[in-house]
Design a protein around this motif. Structure first.
Motif, short mmCIF file in Angstrom:
data_model
loop_
_atom_site.label_atom_id
_atom_site.label_comp_id
_atom_site.label_asym_id
_atom_site.label_seq_id
_atom_site.Cartn_x
_atom_site.Cartn_y
_atom_site.Cartn_z
N ALA A 119 8.15 71.91 -5.83
CA ALA A 119 7.93 70.49 -5.74
C ALA A 119 6.55 70.36 -4.99
CB ALA A 119 8.60 70.30 -4.48
N THR A 120 5.78 69.01 -5.46
CA THR A 120 4.74 68.42 -4.66
C THR A 120 5.12 68.26 -3.17
OG1 THR A 120 4.10 67.55 -6.61
CG2 THR A 120 2.94 66.76 -4.67
N VAL A 121 4.18 69.07 -2.32
CA VAL A 121 4.48 69.15 -1.09
C VAL A 121 3.19 68.26 -0.06
CG1 VAL A 121 5.05 70.27 1.15
CG2 VAL A 121 5.82 70.97 -0.73
N ILE A 122 3.67 67.40 0.67
CA ILE A 122 2.66 66.60 1.39
C ILE A 122 3.12 66.50 3.17
CG2 ILE A 122 1.61 64.42 2.00
CD1 ILE A 122 2.87 63.68 -1.20
N THR A 123 2.38 67.08 3.85
CA THR A 123 2.70 67.77 5.07
C THR A 123 1.97 66.74 6.08
OG1 THR A 123 3.78 69.75 4.52
CG2 THR A 123 3.15 69.35 6.98
N VAL A 124 2.54 65.97 7.22
CA VAL A 124 1.69 65.56 8.36
C VAL A 124 1.67 66.76 9.16
CG1 VAL A 124 1.66 64.12 10.43
CG2 VAL A 124 2.02 63.03 8.19
N ALA A 125 0.46 67.12 9.83
CA ALA A 125 0.33 68.49 10.43
C ALA A 125 -0.26 68.41 11.75
CB ALA A 125 -0.50 69.67 9.67
N HIS A 126 0.29 69.11 12.53
CA HIS A 126 -0.14 69.00 14.17
C HIS A 126 -0.53 70.41 14.38
CE1 HIS A 126 1.29 64.72 14.42
NE2 HIS A 126 2.47 65.17 14.31
N ARG A 127 0.34 71.29 14.12
CA ARG A 127 0.10 72.80 14.31
C ARG A 127 -0.71 73.22 13.02
NH1 ARG A 127 5.53 75.53 16.48
NH2 ARG A 127 5.57 74.34 18.69
N LEU A 128 -2.10 73.47 13.27
CA LEU A 128 -2.95 73.41 12.22
C LEU A 128 -2.98 74.70 11.46
CD1 LEU A 128 -6.40 71.79 13.35
CD2 LEU A 128 -4.28 70.80 12.09
N HIS A 129 -2.30 76.04 12.12
CA HIS A 129 -2.08 77.17 11.49
C HIS A 129 -1.05 77.01 10.37
CE1 HIS A 129 0.94 77.52 14.86
NE2 HIS A 129 1.74 78.06 13.86
N THR A 130 -0.37 76.19 10.47
CA THR A 130 0.80 76.12 9.41
C THR A 130 0.30 75.46 8.15
OG1 THR A 130 1.34 73.81 9.89
CG2 THR A 130 2.45 75.53 11.30
N ILE A 131 -0.96 75.14 7.89
CA ILE A 131 -1.46 74.54 6.71
C ILE A 131 -2.70 75.07 6.17
CG2 ILE A 131 -0.70 72.12 7.55
CD1 ILE A 131 -3.57 71.68 8.00
N GLU A 132 -2.75 76.37 6.47
CA GLU A 132 -3.99 77.14 6.20
C GLU A 132 -4.01 77.39 4.59
OE1 GLU A 132 -4.62 80.46 8.33
OE2 GLU A 132 -5.07 79.50 10.40
N GLN A 133 -2.80 77.34 3.87
CA GLN A 133 -2.72 77.71 2.46
C GLN A 133 -2.69 76.61 1.70
OE1 GLN A 133 -3.00 80.86 1.52
NE2 GLN A 133 -3.18 81.21 3.81
N SER A 134 -2.99 75.09 2.19
CA SER A 134 -2.74 74.15 1.62
C SER A 134 -3.94 73.89 0.46
CB SER A 134 -3.07 72.81 2.41
OG SER A 134 -1.80 72.71 3.48
N ASP A 135 -3.62 73.20 -0.75
CA ASP A 135 -4.38 73.32 -1.66
C ASP A 135 -5.72 71.95 -1.17
OD1 ASP A 135 -3.25 74.73 -3.88
OD2 ASP A 135 -1.56 73.36 -3.68
N GLN A 136 -5.30 71.16 -0.36
CA GLN A 136 -6.00 70.21 -0.02
C GLN A 136 -5.55 69.64 1.42
OE1 GLN A 136 -7.47 65.55 -1.27
NE2 GLN A 136 -5.74 66.97 -2.65
#
Length: 221
Positions: A166-183
């Motif tokens: 799926a395409t995943v769009i995340t609102v992030a507060h804990r920044l260590h959870t999004i390090e692998q994001s494409d954007q």
């Protein structure tokens, strides 16, 4: 612009507009100006049924209804779901241990609003709904916020598995959870002020780099 199967994270200070973007994407709010295009088509011309059938929106406080745990998971599927499919979705979402402890397993009745379940358990039920539905687009309003490290890890792993299809769009507060994001998109007062990958944003003097340094300092205290 978000490409199919991309992992996109929205970050910014409180009030930057992160959750508003998710509400616009989900169809829970309409733009006052401009257009939101889905595959080149104005979202407002796409029927709610068509869009909602492809979408899962997992908020920080997913709503559970008075009824069995099984029924609460099955509400994520628009078609009639088999017992085996519900059990598999529950397992994929990390609910096996909880179900084993409940008096009637998946047939245990829970209270309105998920009364009787912890915050992390409610999040897992919401993830089970998504595993059952297998949507094309998943919106996460940082569901791991406020959870203990073990529960966060379980949810993070489940979110990763869901995101493979799926395409995943995340609102992030804990920044260590999004390090692998494409954007990673940085918002401020409703506008994009920066964007890039984790490495690109760390490689320059960016809001992301500053926010991450502050969080890392807080986590090591």
């Amino acid at each position: 612009t978000i490409e199919p199967y991309q992992k996109v994270a929205l970050i910014g200070r409180s009030g930057a507009g992160k959750s508003t973007v998710l509400q616009l994407l989900a169809g829970l709010a309409d733009p006052q100006d401009g257009q939101l295009l889905l595959d080149g088509q104005n979202r407002q011309t796409v029927t709610e049924t068509s869009w909602f059938s492809q979408l899962s929106y997992i908020s920080q406080h997913p709503y559970l209804y008075a009824g069995t745990l099984s029924d609460n998971i099955a509400i994520g599927e628009l078609r009639e779901a088999s017992r085996a499919a519900i059990e598999q979705a529950a397992s994929d979402a990390g609910l096996t241990e909880l179900i084993a402890q409940l008096p009637n397993g998946l047939d245990t009745v829970i209270g309105e609003g998920g009364r009787g379940l912890s915050g992390g358990e409610k999040q897992r039920v919401a993830l089970a709904r998504a595993f059952l539905k297998r949507p094309n687009v998943i919106l996460f309003d940082e569901p791991t916020t406020g959870l203990d490290v073990k529960t966060e890890r379980v949810l993070q792993e489940a979110m990763t598995v869901l995101g493979r299809e799926a395409t995943v769009i995340t609102v992030a507060h804990r920044l260590h959870t999004i390090e692998q994001s494409d954007q990673i998109v940085v918002l401020e007062a409703g506008r994009i002020v920066d964007r890039g990958t984790h490495e690109e944003l760390l490689g320059r003097e960016s809001e992301y780099a500053m926010m991450r340094a502050v969080q890392r300092g807080e986590e090591t205290r």
